[in-house]
Design an enzyme around this catalytic site. Sequence first.
Site, short mmCIF file in Angstrom:
data_model
loop_
_atom_site.label_atom_id
_atom_site.label_comp_id
_atom_site.label_asym_id
_atom_site.label_seq_id
_atom_site.Cartn_x
_atom_site.Cartn_y
_atom_site.Cartn_z
CG HIS A 1 20.32 27.97 -33.86
ND1 HIS A 1 19.65 28.35 -32.72
CD2 HIS A 1 20.22 29.02 -34.70
CE1 HIS A 1 19.17 29.57 -32.87
NE2 HIS A 1 19.49 30.00 -34.06
CB CYS B 1 19.80 31.12 -37.48
SG CYS B 1 21.59 31.22 -37.54
#
Length: 256
Positions: A213, A227
């Site tokens: 992301h 992440c």
Amino acid sequence: MAALVTGTVILSSSGGASAAAGVPAFPAAAVETAAQTGTASFTAPGKTLKPGAKGAAVKVLQRRLKELGYDPGKIDGRYGGATMSAVWAFQKVNGLKPTSTVARRTWNALEAPRAPKVLVPRGKPTRAEVNLATQVMVLYVDGQVKLISHVSSGSGIPYCETANWQGKTQRFCGDARTPTGDYKTTWRRDGWHKSYLGQLYNPIFFNGGIAFHGALSVPLTPASHGCVRLPMHVAEVLPDLLGTAVPVHVRGKFVR
């Protein structure tokens, strides 16, 4: 960013010109230099460049990075954050200490660049590879390098944070780790997506709550809750390049 927590998976946050066009045909079984892969010869201008620089030499740098599969953002002759993140990725792939300055060693490497190290030589022709040791992501499409990006993965630092989620104040704890292994892309969201611990831009999930992301901060060291953070301009183009059920291979270990 996303993080694995005892008994659950939680998410957290941080946080162009498309690299889809004009990138080279580096084979997946990458060899050592661009000359061996057929990339056109390049003569470096040799001018030392730093963020904030402007002019023809910056535009030469941007065009060369894009030609090699890195995304420097808009090719406008301005050395901004997008170009800097592409420089970092290039330097790391070429065994140079990442720095925002483009000087003799980086120009020399741009004249005879290395292809990125292949982590899964027998992987599918279309796949993403995340090298935690170098903090670099490489996307292969049909056996060719399509995009190489600087990333920031899980910090590995245990955390406990309190957040308001689903109308309740909850406490989330985890080890901020990006696990190694073999996964596949699953669901995604466009734009900003609210997670347990913040906001993720254009997330593409591949391991439970762990996703690629965009983030407003993508430092040189691992800093997420789990992440794989991407520069914002890379997160803009990645959804059009990385489909669903595409293999994602995570390898290596970052040494501070």
